[in-house]
Design a protein around this motif. Structure first.
Motif, PDB file in Angstrom:
ATOM      1  N   LEU A  90       6.501 -24.949   3.101  1.00  0.00           N
ATOM      2  CA  LEU A  90       5.661 -23.788   2.842  1.00  0.00           C
ATOM      3  C   LEU A  90       4.551 -23.697   3.872  1.00  0.00           C
ATOM      4  O   LEU A  90       3.921 -24.697   4.221  1.00  0.00           O
ATOM      5  CB  LEU A  90       5.030 -23.879   1.449  1.00  0.00           C
ATOM      6  CG  LEU A  90       5.980 -23.790   0.264  1.00  0.00           C
ATOM      7  CD1 LEU A  90       5.295 -24.281  -0.995  1.00  0.00           C
ATOM      8  CD2 LEU A  90       6.479 -22.376   0.068  1.00  0.00           C
ATOM      9  N   GLN A 104      -5.779 -19.664  -0.622  1.00  0.00           N
ATOM     10  CA  GLN A 104      -4.696 -19.844   0.339  1.00  0.00           C
ATOM     11  C   GLN A 104      -3.564 -18.891  -0.023  1.00  0.00           C
ATOM     12  O   GLN A 104      -3.173 -18.791  -1.188  1.00  0.00           O
ATOM     13  CB  GLN A 104      -4.214 -21.292   0.335  1.00  0.00           C
ATOM     14  CG  GLN A 104      -5.265 -22.247   0.887  1.00  0.00           C
ATOM     15  CD  GLN A 104      -4.778 -23.675   0.997  1.00  0.00           C
ATOM     16  OE1 GLN A 104      -3.584 -23.940   1.109  1.00  0.00           O
ATOM     17  NE2 GLN A 104      -5.720 -24.605   0.984  1.00  0.00           N
ATOM     18  N   PHE A 106       0.305 -18.022   0.488  1.00  0.00           N
ATOM     19  CA  PHE A 106       1.510 -18.768   0.831  1.00  0.00           C
ATOM     20  C   PHE A 106       2.648 -17.837   1.252  1.00  0.00           C
ATOM     21  O   PHE A 106       2.812 -16.741   0.708  1.00  0.00           O
ATOM     22  CB  PHE A 106       1.979 -19.590  -0.368  1.00  0.00           C
ATOM     23  CG  PHE A 106       1.155 -20.815  -0.626  1.00  0.00           C
ATOM     24  CD1 PHE A 106      -0.057 -20.725  -1.291  1.00  0.00           C
ATOM     25  CD2 PHE A 106       1.590 -22.055  -0.197  1.00  0.00           C
ATOM     26  CE1 PHE A 106      -0.823 -21.857  -1.535  1.00  0.00           C
ATOM     27  CE2 PHE A 106       0.841 -23.194  -0.435  1.00  0.00           C
ATOM     28  CZ  PHE A 106      -0.368 -23.097  -1.107  1.00  0.00           C
ATOM     29  N   GLY A 107       3.446 -18.328   2.191  1.00  0.00           N
ATOM     30  CA  GLY A 107       4.689 -17.675   2.518  1.00  0.00           C
ATOM     31  C   GLY A 107       5.776 -18.094   1.536  1.00  0.00           C
ATOM     32  O   GLY A 107       5.555 -18.954   0.688  1.00  0.00           O
ATOM     33  N   PRO A 108       6.980 -17.492   1.665  1.00  0.00           N
ATOM     34  CA  PRO A 108       8.068 -17.798   0.736  1.00  0.00           C
ATOM     35  C   PRO A 108       8.739 -19.138   1.019  1.00  0.00           C
ATOM     36  O   PRO A 108       9.493 -19.631   0.169  1.00  0.00           O
ATOM     37  CB  PRO A 108       9.056 -16.654   0.961  1.00  0.00           C
ATOM     38  CG  PRO A 108       8.794 -16.218   2.365  1.00  0.00           C
ATOM     39  CD  PRO A 108       7.329 -16.421   2.610  1.00  0.00           C
TER      40      PRO A 108
ATOM     41  N   TYR B  36      -2.292 -21.604  -9.543  1.00  0.00           N
ATOM     42  CA  TYR B  36      -1.293 -20.897  -8.748  1.00  0.00           C
ATOM     43  C   TYR B  36       0.005 -20.802  -9.551  1.00  0.00           C
ATOM     44  O   TYR B  36       0.324 -21.689 -10.353  1.00  0.00           O
ATOM     45  CB  TYR B  36      -0.994 -21.647  -7.453  1.00  0.00           C
ATOM     46  CG  TYR B  36      -2.010 -21.457  -6.342  1.00  0.00           C
ATOM     47  CD1 TYR B  36      -3.141 -22.259  -6.259  1.00  0.00           C
ATOM     48  CD2 TYR B  36      -1.831 -20.475  -5.371  1.00  0.00           C
ATOM     49  CE1 TYR B  36      -4.063 -22.092  -5.236  1.00  0.00           C
ATOM     50  CE2 TYR B  36      -2.747 -20.301  -4.341  1.00  0.00           C
ATOM     51  CZ  TYR B  36      -3.859 -21.109  -4.291  1.00  0.00           C
ATOM     52  OH  TYR B  36      -4.777 -20.945  -3.267  1.00  0.00           O
ATOM     53  N   ASN B  41      12.308 -19.550  -6.284  1.00  0.00           N
ATOM     54  CA  ASN B  41      12.655 -19.290  -4.885  1.00  0.00           C
ATOM     55  C   ASN B  41      11.578 -18.508  -4.125  1.00  0.00           C
ATOM     56  O   ASN B  41      11.889 -17.721  -3.227  1.00  0.00           O
ATOM     57  CB  ASN B  41      13.999 -18.561  -4.795  1.00  0.00           C
ATOM     58  CG  ASN B  41      15.121 -19.363  -5.411  1.00  0.00           C
ATOM     59  OD1 ASN B  41      15.271 -20.548  -5.142  1.00  0.00           O
ATOM     60  ND2 ASN B  41      15.904 -18.732  -6.271  1.00  0.00           N
ATOM     61  N   GLN B  42      10.341 -18.719  -4.518  1.00  0.00           N
ATOM     62  CA  GLN B  42       9.248 -18.041  -3.827  1.00  0.00           C
ATOM     63  C   GLN B  42       8.136 -19.032  -3.487  1.00  0.00           C
ATOM     64  O   GLN B  42       8.160 -20.187  -3.925  1.00  0.00           O
ATOM     65  CB  GLN B  42       8.677 -16.911  -4.694  1.00  0.00           C
ATOM     66  CG  GLN B  42       9.644 -15.749  -4.910  1.00  0.00           C
ATOM     67  CD  GLN B  42       8.980 -14.586  -5.610  1.00  0.00           C
ATOM     68  OE1 GLN B  42       7.764 -14.368  -5.487  1.00  0.00           O
ATOM     69  NE2 GLN B  42       9.769 -13.818  -6.337  1.00  0.00           N
ATOM     70  N   GLY B  43       7.155 -18.573  -2.716  1.00  0.00           N
ATOM     71  CA  GLY B  43       5.968 -19.369  -2.453  1.00  0.00           C
ATOM     72  C   GLY B  43       4.993 -19.278  -3.616  1.00  0.00           C
ATOM     73  O   GLY B  43       5.313 -18.743  -4.673  1.00  0.00           O
ATOM     74  N   LEU B  44       3.810 -19.827  -3.410  1.00  0.00           N
ATOM     75  CA  LEU B  44       2.804 -19.835  -4.472  1.00  0.00           C
ATOM     76  C   LEU B  44       1.904 -18.609  -4.356  1.00  0.00           C
ATOM     77  O   LEU B  44       1.627 -18.120  -3.257  1.00  0.00           O
ATOM     78  CB  LEU B  44       1.944 -21.102  -4.374  1.00  0.00           C
ATOM     79  CG  LEU B  44       2.535 -22.384  -4.956  1.00  0.00           C
ATOM     80  CD1 LEU B  44       3.669 -22.912  -4.099  1.00  0.00           C
ATOM     81  CD2 LEU B  44       1.451 -23.435  -5.128  1.00  0.00           C
TER      82      LEU B  44
END
Lengths: 115, 114
Positions: A90, A104, A106-108, B36, B41-44
């Motif tokens: 990440l 922050q 975050f990207g995927p 968070y 299947n994703q970011g935070l």
């Protein structure tokens, strides 16, 4: 625009390969982060860049090499990885990384499999 | 040193029921606290954060959390959950001048069923 993009989404590599993960943000942020997340675990911080300078390296093995060409881009160069390095990687960004109160973004993530 | 404990690894809940996710922290100095969420299947994504001031913090998607300094807790609540709230929830803590170094808890998996 509050988006952090990461490429590729998925990556399969052998232990002798060299590959790179890329991360980009256009929010004007001056801090960027790399995290490693194993399945069913929380993210673990690897590196922090603030104003294009490495400010934190969490004792990450040298087979992981970060690079911050400019404030919008962050790369993670991979070489001679081990199967246990398979994880979701990440990227995140924040205002400037000098204080703890920043959000922050975050990207995927890039899902990496090392064979 | 600081640490975060999320007491529940998984919380099953029915749709439209309330949910509370527990988070306790330990630190010898003042802290900033975050929740968070990570959808499959994703970011935070940040739900909410406590920096100072009012101990009741309201976040996105109807979530709120209460900072309790005496009990060193920062529990997350939602009065009525939706199927779409199925996700992993992480409590995290930082300190002033910490260069953005987030310390995450182990996470709580929320599974919402009809």
């Amino acid at each position: 625009d509050t988006e952090v993009t990461q490429t590729p989404k998925h990556l399969v590599m052998g232990m002798t390969n060299k590959k790179s993960l890329k991360c980009e943000q256009h929010m004007g942020h001056r801090a960027m982060y790399w995290y490693k997340q194993k399945a069913k675990k929380p993210p673990e911080l690897m590196f922090v860049y603030s104003y294009e300078k490495l400010s934190i390296n969490e004792s990450v093995p040298s087979r992981f090499s970060p690079e911050c060409p400019n404030s919008s881009l962050l790369n993670l160069h991979l070489h001679a990885l081990q199967p246990e390095d398979s994880a979701l990687y990440l990227c995140a960004s924040s205002q400037d990384g000098t204080s703890g109160l920043e959000t922050q973004y975050f990207g995927p993530g890039t899902r990496l499999l090392v064979l | 040193a600081q640490s975060v404990t999320q007491l529940d690894s998984q919380v099953p809940v029915f749709e439209e029921a309330p949910v509370e996710l527990r988070c306790n922290y330990s630190s010898s100095v003042s802290v900033y606290l975050f929740w968070y969420v990570q959808y499959p299947n994703q970011g935070l994504q940040l739900l909410l954060k406590y920096l100072s001031g009012s101990t009741l913090v309201k976040g996105i998607n109807g979530f709120e959390a209460e900072f309790n300094k005496s009990q060193t807790s920062f529990h997350l609540r939602k009065p009525s959950v939706h199927i779409s709230d199925t996700a992993e929830y992480f409590c995290a803590v930082t300190q002033p001048d910490s260069w953005g170094k987030l310390q995450f808890g182990a996470g709580t998996q929320v599974v919402v069923t009809p």
